[in-house]
Design a protein around this motif. Structure first.
Motif, PDB file in Angstrom:
ATOM      1  N   SER A 151       0.802  -1.225   0.000  1.00 23.58           N
ATOM      2  CA  SER A 151       0.000   0.000   0.000  1.00 23.58           C
ATOM      3  C   SER A 151       0.834   1.274   0.000  1.00 23.58           C
ATOM      4  CB  SER A 151      -0.938   0.010   1.216  1.00 23.58           C
ATOM      5  OG  SER A 151      -0.195  -0.025   2.419  1.00 23.58           O
ATOM      6  N   ILE A 152       2.161   1.157   0.139  1.00 21.91           N
ATOM      7  CA  ILE A 152       3.011   2.351   0.082  1.00 21.91           C
ATOM      8  C   ILE A 152       2.979   2.912  -1.332  1.00 21.91           C
ATOM      9  CG2 ILE A 152       5.350   3.230   0.343  1.00 21.91           C
ATOM     10  CD1 ILE A 152       5.861   1.088   2.416  1.00 21.91           C
ATOM     11  N   LEU A 153       2.688   4.198  -1.437  1.00 23.67           N
ATOM     12  CA  LEU A 153       2.547   4.835  -2.744  1.00 23.67           C
ATOM     13  C   LEU A 153       3.915   5.209  -3.327  1.00 23.67           C
ATOM     14  CD1 LEU A 153      -0.421   7.221  -1.859  1.00 23.67           C
ATOM     15  CD2 LEU A 153      -0.548   5.036  -3.077  1.00 23.67           C
ATOM     16  N   PRO A 154       4.017   5.284  -4.642  1.00 28.04           N
ATOM     17  CA  PRO A 154       5.282   5.718  -5.251  1.00 28.04           C
ATOM     18  C   PRO A 154       5.690   7.101  -4.736  1.00 28.04           C
ATOM     19  CG  PRO A 154       3.825   4.784  -6.910  1.00 28.04           C
ATOM     20  CD  PRO A 154       3.009   4.896  -5.654  1.00 28.04           C
ATOM     21  N   GLY A 155       6.937   7.223  -4.318  1.00 32.87           N
ATOM     22  CA  GLY A 155       7.430   8.506  -3.818  1.00 32.87           C
ATOM     23  C   GLY A 155       7.082   8.810  -2.383  1.00 32.87           C
ATOM     24  N   GLN A 156       6.338   7.929  -1.716  1.00 32.42           N
ATOM     25  CA  GLN A 156       5.932   8.184  -0.333  1.00 32.42           C
ATOM     26  C   GLN A 156       7.109   7.979   0.620  1.00 32.42           C
ATOM     27  OE1 GLN A 156       2.471   5.897   0.881  1.00 32.42           O
ATOM     28  NE2 GLN A 156       1.699   7.651   2.030  1.00 32.42           N
ATOM     29  N   THR A 157       7.175   8.795   1.651  1.00 33.42           N
ATOM     30  CA  THR A 157       8.251   8.723   2.633  1.00 33.42           C
ATOM     31  C   THR A 157       7.652   8.760   4.032  1.00 33.42           C
ATOM     32  OG1 THR A 157       8.528  11.122   2.796  1.00 33.42           O
ATOM     33  CG2 THR A 157       9.818   9.980   1.097  1.00 33.42           C
ATOM     34  N   ARG A 158       8.497   8.532   5.012  1.00 33.88           N
ATOM     35  CA  ARG A 158       8.042   8.727   6.388  1.00 33.88           C
ATOM     36  C   ARG A 158       7.890  10.214   6.715  1.00 33.88           C
ATOM     37  NH1 ARG A 158      11.100   4.068  10.112  1.00 33.88           N
ATOM     38  NH2 ARG A 158       9.281   2.685  10.148  1.00 33.88           N
ATOM     39  N   CYS A 159       8.767  11.012   6.159  1.00 32.59           N
ATOM     40  CA  CYS A 159       8.680  12.464   6.363  1.00 32.59           C
ATOM     41  C   CYS A 159       9.366  13.133   5.179  1.00 32.59           C
ATOM     42  CB  CYS A 159       9.356  12.857   7.674  1.00 32.59           C
ATOM     43  SG  CYS A 159       9.290  14.609   8.055  1.00 32.59           S
ATOM     44  N   GLY A 160       8.597  13.847   4.384  1.00 35.49           N
ATOM     45  CA  GLY A 160       9.127  14.431   3.165  1.00 35.49           C
ATOM     46  C   GLY A 160      10.133  15.543   3.413  1.00 35.49           C
ATOM     47  N   GLU A 161      10.962  15.810   2.397  1.00 36.29           N
ATOM     48  CA  GLU A 161      11.977  16.859   2.477  1.00 36.29           C
ATOM     49  C   GLU A 161      11.318  18.202   2.818  1.00 36.29           C
ATOM     50  OE1 GLU A 161      13.107  13.844  -0.697  1.00 36.29           O
ATOM     51  OE2 GLU A 161      11.319  14.967  -0.121  1.00 36.29           O
ATOM     52  N   GLY A 177      17.252   6.146  14.669  1.00 37.99           N
ATOM     53  CA  GLY A 177      17.824   6.942  13.590  1.00 37.99           C
ATOM     54  C   GLY A 177      16.908   6.996  12.374  1.00 37.99           C
ATOM     55  N   GLY A 178      17.405   7.622  11.321  1.00 39.13           N
ATOM     56  CA  GLY A 178      16.630   7.750  10.091  1.00 39.13           C
ATOM     57  C   GLY A 178      16.571   9.160   9.547  1.00 39.13           C
ATOM     58  N   LEU A 179      16.805  10.160  10.410  1.00 36.21           N
ATOM     59  CA  LEU A 179      16.791  11.540   9.943  1.00 36.21           C
ATOM     60  C   LEU A 179      17.993  11.786   9.038  1.00 36.21           C
ATOM     61  CD1 LEU A 179      15.619  14.451  10.152  1.00 36.21           C
ATOM     62  CD2 LEU A 179      17.177  14.797  12.079  1.00 36.21           C
ATOM     63  N   ARG A 220      14.797  15.124   6.059  1.00 37.12           N
ATOM     64  CA  ARG A 220      13.774  14.152   5.678  1.00 37.12           C
ATOM     65  C   ARG A 220      13.974  12.858   6.453  1.00 37.12           C
ATOM     66  NH1 ARG A 220      16.405  12.699  -0.314  1.00 37.12           N
ATOM     67  NH2 ARG A 220      18.089  11.356   0.480  1.00 37.12           N
ATOM     68  N   VAL A 221      12.946  12.003   6.389  1.00 28.63           N
ATOM     69  CA  VAL A 221      13.051  10.637   6.896  1.00 28.63           C
ATOM     70  C   VAL A 221      12.507   9.725   5.812  1.00 28.63           C
ATOM     71  CG1 VAL A 221      12.451   8.995   8.712  1.00 28.63           C
ATOM     72  CG2 VAL A 221      12.713  11.423   9.281  1.00 28.63           C
ATOM     73  N   LEU A 222      13.394   9.026   5.115  1.00 29.19           N
ATOM     74  CA  LEU A 222      12.984   8.144   4.035  1.00 29.19           C
ATOM     75  C   LEU A 222      12.557   6.781   4.572  1.00 29.19           C
ATOM     76  CD1 LEU A 222      15.720   8.829   1.303  1.00 29.19           C
ATOM     77  CD2 LEU A 222      13.461   9.892   1.553  1.00 29.19           C
ATOM     78  N   ILE A 223      12.010   5.985   3.693  1.00 30.58           N
ATOM     79  CA  ILE A 223      11.713   4.600   4.039  1.00 30.58           C
ATOM     80  C   ILE A 223      13.035   3.844   4.086  1.00 30.58           C
ATOM     81  CG2 ILE A 223      10.634   2.470   3.217  1.00 30.58           C
ATOM     82  CD1 ILE A 223       8.418   4.234   2.038  1.00 30.58           C
ATOM     83  N   LYS A 229      14.685  -2.310  10.232  1.00 24.50           N
ATOM     84  CA  LYS A 229      14.208  -0.972  10.553  1.00 24.50           C
ATOM     85  C   LYS A 229      12.833  -0.705   9.949  1.00 24.50           C
ATOM     86  CE  LYS A 229      18.639   1.274  11.430  1.00 24.50           C
ATOM     87  NZ  LYS A 229      19.526   2.410  11.102  1.00 24.50           N
ATOM     88  N   LYS A 230      12.518  -1.346   8.821  1.00 26.03           N
ATOM     89  CA  LYS A 230      11.189  -1.190   8.242  1.00 26.03           C
ATOM     90  C   LYS A 230      10.113  -1.695   9.197  1.00 26.03           C
ATOM     91  CE  LYS A 230      12.178  -1.466   3.274  1.00 26.03           C
ATOM     92  NZ  LYS A 230      11.970  -2.258   2.042  1.00 26.03           N
TER      93      LYS A 230
END
Length: 276
Positions: A151-161, A177-179, A220-223, A229-230
């Motif tokens: 269900s994760i959409l293309p380009g979706q992140t945990r926290c966008g730039e 971590g992740g930032l 940002r915080v990417l996938i 970690k996922k």
């Protein structure tokens, strides 16, 4: 040219210093120069020996997690309304990079009417004015384990730039971590948590106020690519410091590089671009 996030020692000027009159001009000058250099270049730093007790931070994280573990129906009762910045923000409702789908995180924004009864907020709020007249806010963030159902959409992140909106942000991280922070070469680097330290950065309003002398930096915080970690949740708490609502933000150098605007009008404009 800064390509890493500096660590600045507040040993001589942290909250643990009971009598600030004992702080020497030399210590203050060195501290000021280190902070200015960090914010002039990469826009981020870590501060250690800040004086906020770790047990207080741990307690705040536990309270935050207890809230996010509540059923959705319960959290919905305190959701953020369109005319207030207080309350719960559900996963996907916020997109800090409007060019991406909604962020895979949830949040709770908290601005109590009286800081004197809120120990952790009171510690963060030391010597920065009357919180009842501005939008200074504590935000708890939860990045839940990522769905495995496609269900994760293309380009979706945990926290966008994005750059933060206000003047200064104090970020408390867990050890997951992740930032990531965009350094002066345009490359995103890991803002790996430093045990016992607070990650501090400036926001767009401070950059505007200083006519670009100080730099608000995208982060940002990417996938994560790591499968472990996922499947792990991630927590952080951000203390956003804002000027009083009616404060007119004008370029300090008199250049009028940016049009004057009140702190509240600027924040409301930014919110209008962020929430679905």
């Amino acid at each position: 040219m800064a390509t890493t996030i500096p660590v600045i020692d507040f040993q001589h000027y942290g909250l643990q210093v009971e009598n600030t009159q004992t702080v020497t001009d030399e210590d203050l000058k060195q501290l000021g120069e280190e902070i200015h250099e960090a914010f002039r270049t990469i826009g981020f730093c870590y501060i250690k020996n800040h004086g906020i007790p770790q047990e207080m931070i741990d307690k705040a994280f536990k309270i935050s997690k207890d809230f996010f573990d509540l059923p959705v129906d319960t959290k919905t009762k305190v959701k953020r309304s369109v005319d207030s910045n207080n309350g719960w923000v559900s996963p996907g409702r916020e997109s800090l990079n409007p060019d991406r789908p909604g962020d895979l995180k949830e949040a709770f924004n908290f601005k109590p009417p009286d800081e004197k009864d809120r120990e952790f907020i009171r510690q963060c709020h030391q010597n920065i004015g009357n919180g009842n007249k501005n939008q200074t806010t504590l935000r708890s963030l939860m990045y839940p384990p990522l769905p495995t159902d496609g269900s994760i959409l293309p380009g979706q992140t945990r926290c966008g730039e994005h750059c933060d909106y206000g003047t200064v942000t104090m970020l408390f991280q867990d050890d997951i971590g992740g930032l990531e922070v965009c350094n002066t070469t345009g490359k995103y680097i890991q803002a790996t948590p430093v045990p016992g330290a607070i990650c501090v950065n400036i926001g767009d309003l401070m950059q505007r106020w200083t006519a670009d002398e100080l730099k608000a930096t995208k982060h940002r915080v990417l996938i994560p690519e790591d499968e472990v970690k996922k499947n792990k949740g991630r927590q952080s708490m951000a203390f956003f410091i804002h000027p009083d609502d009616d404060c007119v933000i004008k370029c300090l150098d008199g250049s009028d590089k940016y049009q004057p605007i009140t702190a509240l009008d600027y924040l409301n404009w930014r919110f209008s671009l962020t929430y679905y």
